[in-house]
Design a protein around this motif. Structure first.
Motif, PDB file in Angstrom:
ATOM      1  N   MET A   1       0.594  -1.183   0.100  1.00 40.17           N
ATOM      2  CA  MET A   1      -0.037   0.245   0.089  1.00 40.17           C
ATOM      3  C   MET A   1       0.896   1.269  -0.004  1.00 40.17           C
ATOM      4  O   MET A   1       1.695   1.330   0.733  1.00 40.17           O
ATOM      5  N   GLY A   2       0.749   2.025  -1.072  1.00 42.20           N
ATOM      6  CA  GLY A   2       1.479   3.440  -0.945  1.00 42.20           C
ATOM      7  C   GLY A   2       2.680   3.257  -1.355  1.00 42.20           C
ATOM      8  O   GLY A   2       3.260   2.232  -2.044  1.00 42.20           O
ATOM      9  N   THR A   3       3.567   4.058  -1.198  1.00 41.66           N
ATOM     10  CA  THR A   3       5.102   4.073  -1.464  1.00 41.66           C
ATOM     11  C   THR A   3       6.149   4.831  -0.425  1.00 41.66           C
ATOM     12  O   THR A   3       5.522   5.837   0.183  1.00 41.66           O
ATOM     13  N   SER A   4       7.268   4.316  -0.368  1.00 42.37           N
ATOM     14  CA  SER A   4       8.160   4.859   0.608  1.00 42.37           C
ATOM     15  C   SER A   4       8.211   6.467   0.262  1.00 42.37           C
ATOM     16  O   SER A   4       8.969   6.869   0.931  1.00 42.37           O
ATOM     17  N   GLY A  72      -5.885  10.565  10.478  1.00 43.63           N
ATOM     18  CA  GLY A  72      -4.905   9.354  10.954  1.00 43.63           C
ATOM     19  C   GLY A  72      -5.073   9.142  12.253  1.00 43.63           C
ATOM     20  O   GLY A  72      -4.877   7.988  12.793  1.00 43.63           O
ATOM     21  N   LYS A  73      -5.328  10.163  13.219  1.00 45.69           N
ATOM     22  CA  LYS A  73      -5.164   9.877  14.664  1.00 45.69           C
ATOM     23  C   LYS A  73      -6.742   9.226  15.087  1.00 45.69           C
ATOM     24  O   LYS A  73      -6.545   8.123  15.934  1.00 45.69           O
ATOM     25  N   THR A  74      -7.730   9.488  14.573  1.00 42.30           N
ATOM     26  CA  THR A  74      -8.952   9.073  15.124  1.00 42.30           C
ATOM     27  C   THR A  74      -9.843   7.919  13.784  1.00 42.30           C
ATOM     28  O   THR A  74     -10.663   7.455  14.304  1.00 42.30           O
ATOM     29  N   GLY A  75      -9.371   8.187  12.741  1.00 39.84           N
ATOM     30  CA  GLY A  75     -10.180   7.240  11.550  1.00 39.84           C
ATOM     31  C   GLY A  75     -11.583   8.081  11.268  1.00 39.84           C
ATOM     32  O   GLY A  75     -12.422   7.298  10.692  1.00 39.84           O
ATOM     33  N   ASP A  76     -11.756   9.058  11.619  1.00 38.21           N
ATOM     34  CA  ASP A  76     -13.179   9.781  11.422  1.00 38.21           C
ATOM     35  C   ASP A  76     -13.279  10.106   9.812  1.00 38.21           C
ATOM     36  O   ASP A  76     -12.344  10.527   9.140  1.00 38.21           O
ATOM     37  N   ARG A  77     -14.193   9.588   9.313  1.00 41.06           N
ATOM     38  CA  ARG A  77     -14.464   9.528   7.754  1.00 41.06           C
ATOM     39  C   ARG A  77     -14.597  11.232   7.373  1.00 41.06           C
ATOM     40  O   ARG A  77     -14.120  11.362   6.484  1.00 41.06           O
ATOM     41  N   GLY A  78     -15.243  11.941   8.293  1.00 42.99           N
ATOM     42  CA  GLY A  78     -15.574  13.280   7.910  1.00 42.99           C
ATOM     43  C   GLY A  78     -14.402  13.986   7.575  1.00 42.99           C
ATOM     44  O   GLY A  78     -14.219  14.965   6.964  1.00 42.99           O
ATOM     45  N   ILE A 216      -1.181  10.867   6.893  1.00 42.95           N
ATOM     46  CA  ILE A 216      -2.097   9.910   7.573  1.00 42.95           C
ATOM     47  C   ILE A 216      -1.226   8.897   8.389  1.00 42.95           C
ATOM     48  O   ILE A 216      -1.574   8.396   9.560  1.00 42.95           O
ATOM     49  N   ARG A 217      -0.180   8.528   7.764  1.00 41.43           N
ATOM     50  CA  ARG A 217       0.790   7.439   8.145  1.00 41.43           C
ATOM     51  C   ARG A 217       1.549   7.968   9.645  1.00 41.43           C
ATOM     52  O   ARG A 217       1.580   7.438  10.751  1.00 41.43           O
ATOM     53  N   GLU A 218       1.902   9.202   9.535  1.00 38.67           N
ATOM     54  CA  GLU A 218       2.493   9.798  10.832  1.00 38.67           C
ATOM     55  C   GLU A 218       1.617  10.059  11.907  1.00 38.67           C
ATOM     56  O   GLU A 218       2.352   9.850  13.377  1.00 38.67           O
ATOM     57  N   ASN A 219       0.562  10.312  11.567  1.00 39.67           N
ATOM     58  CA  ASN A 219      -0.225  10.460  12.875  1.00 39.67           C
ATOM     59  C   ASN A 219      -1.372   9.227  13.385  1.00 39.67           C
ATOM     60  O   ASN A 219      -2.061   9.545  14.247  1.00 39.67           O
ATOM     61  N   ALA A 220      -1.220   8.228  12.400  1.00 36.03           N
ATOM     62  CA  ALA A 220      -1.984   7.079  13.214  1.00 36.03           C
ATOM     63  C   ALA A 220      -1.277   6.359  14.278  1.00 36.03           C
ATOM     64  O   ALA A 220      -0.071   6.808  14.649  1.00 36.03           O
ATOM     65  N   PRO A 221      -1.999   5.701  15.225  1.00 30.64           N
ATOM     66  CA  PRO A 221      -1.538   5.380  16.560  1.00 30.64           C
ATOM     67  C   PRO A 221      -0.457   4.161  16.005  1.00 30.64           C
ATOM     68  O   PRO A 221       0.296   3.997  17.131  1.00 30.64           O
ATOM     69  N   ASN A 222      -0.649   3.622  15.044  1.00 37.52           N
ATOM     70  CA  ASN A 222       0.268   2.431  14.884  1.00 37.52           C
ATOM     71  C   ASN A 222       0.354   2.167  13.253  1.00 37.52           C
ATOM     72  O   ASN A 222      -0.433   2.803  12.443  1.00 37.52           O
ATOM     73  N   ALA A 223       1.381   1.454  12.698  1.00 34.51           N
ATOM     74  CA  ALA A 223       1.419   1.134  11.285  1.00 34.51           C
ATOM     75  C   ALA A 223       0.171   0.362  10.733  1.00 34.51           C
ATOM     76  O   ALA A 223      -0.053   0.429   9.765  1.00 34.51           O
ATOM     77  N   THR A 224      -0.416  -0.606  11.488  1.00 36.75           N
ATOM     78  CA  THR A 224      -1.385  -1.354  11.154  1.00 36.75           C
ATOM     79  C   THR A 224      -2.628  -0.236  10.840  1.00 36.75           C
ATOM     80  O   THR A 224      -3.238  -0.658   9.972  1.00 36.75           O
ATOM     81  N   ALA A 225      -3.191   0.435  11.975  1.00 38.70           N
ATOM     82  CA  ALA A 225      -4.105   1.656  11.663  1.00 38.70           C
ATOM     83  C   ALA A 225      -3.512   2.530  10.501  1.00 38.70           C
ATOM     84  O   ALA A 225      -4.680   2.671   9.759  1.00 38.70           O
ATOM     85  N   GLY A 226      -2.436   2.737  10.497  1.00 35.22           N
ATOM     86  CA  GLY A 226      -2.135   3.756   9.296  1.00 35.22           C
ATOM     87  C   GLY A 226      -2.441   2.916   8.115  1.00 35.22           C
ATOM     88  O   GLY A 226      -2.890   3.725   7.123  1.00 35.22           O
TER      89      GLY A 226
END
Length: 280
Positions: A1-4, A72-78, A216-226
């Motif tokens: 998913m995505g790119t480095s 990224g932090k919350t997963g809020d669709r809005g 999104i990646r930097e603010n997700a709680p972990n890599a899986t969530a990101g």
């Protein structure tokens, strides 16, 4: 998913549409016949291409990063929808410039349609074609997909080319999942149309990910969530692109040989209009 190579987006003080991405809308990668295209649409595209690209303002990505960081932090669709909307409105200055930035997607979609038509025997290859159904018959699906990628979007050292190559492979893989009995050297019109639509969706998402996916990646709680949230953003983009193509089909504008690039340009504009509607 995505790119480095995902980053925080192109900087300010540069053209929003790089010169190498500002491909002429009338290039006939898919054998477009100008006499069959919508006059007003093509004239508008020509005007856009001839005008100088807008210069990116300072802090163009600030609102985008804020919304996507919240997503990224919350997963809020809005928050995700606002981020995508601001990506079009602020990051690229609105629908028309965003569609112009993705002109290469329309051209590549036309070339992909041409290649798939040749493989299916719906179009006779000319001397320029790098696709030869006789040589690909009996080869594995991976070999055929690789040949299509090389023919449609050769490596040219740009991120756009690399993203489009991955998007073509993703689209063909998804098409084979959707139609498990499909034969890549004999795809039906429905299967070819599905592959083109999915290519457009994957290409738009990959450009988005390259520009701002890092927020999104930097603010997700972990890599899986990101990764999960990037997939959700990708699915939202796919849904919106599919709805744009569906709307055009209902208006009698189908993806057919000779009009693929023109229809894709319209679908991109409709898609970006929907995205921008969530910017506030």
């Amino acid at each position: 998913m995505g790119t480095s190579q995902s980053s925080k987006g192109p900087g300010s003080g540069v053209p929003m549409v790089p010169s190498w991405a500002d491909a002429p809308p009338l290039e006939a990668a898919d054998g477009d016949d100008p006499s069959t295209a919508e006059g007003n649409d093509r004239d508008g595209d020509e005007d856009d291409q001839q005008a100088p690209s807008p210069i990116a303002p300072e802090r163009r990505w600030l609102g985008v990063r804020r919304s996507l960081g919240n997503y990224g932090k919350t997963g809020d669709r809005g928050a995700m929808q606002r981020g995508v909307g601001r990506y079009v409105r602020d990051g690229y200055g609105g629908t028309r410039t965003a569609a112009r930035r993705m002109a290469g997607t329309a051209s590549t979609a036309g070339a992909l349609g041409n290649a798939l038509d040749i493989l299916a025997g719906a179009r006779t290859p000319d001397s320029r074609s790098a696709i030869d159904p006789a040589l690909l018959g009996g080869r594995s699906a991976d070999d055929i997909m690789d040949a299509v990628v090389e023919a449609v979007r050769p490596v040219d050292g740009t991120q756009d080319a690399e993203a489009s190559r991955e998007a073509i492979k993703d689209a063909l893989t998804e098409m084979l999942t959707r139609f498990p009995d499909a034969d890549l050297v004999g795809l039906s019109p429905e299967q070819r149309e599905f592959a083109i639509e999915r290519f457009v969706a994957h290409d738009v998402f990959r450009r988005f990910d390259l520009d701002v996916g890092q927020s999104i990646r930097e603010n997700a709680p972990n890599a899986t969530a990101g990764l999960a949230r990037l997939r959700q953003a990708r699915d939202y983009i796919k849904e919106t692109v599919s709805a744009a193509f569906r709307s055009l089909r209902e208006a009698g504008k189908n993806i057919i040989s000779g009009r693929i690039s023109a229809v894709v340009r319209e679908a991109l504009k409709e898609t970006f209009e929907v995205f921008q509607g969530y910017a506030e």
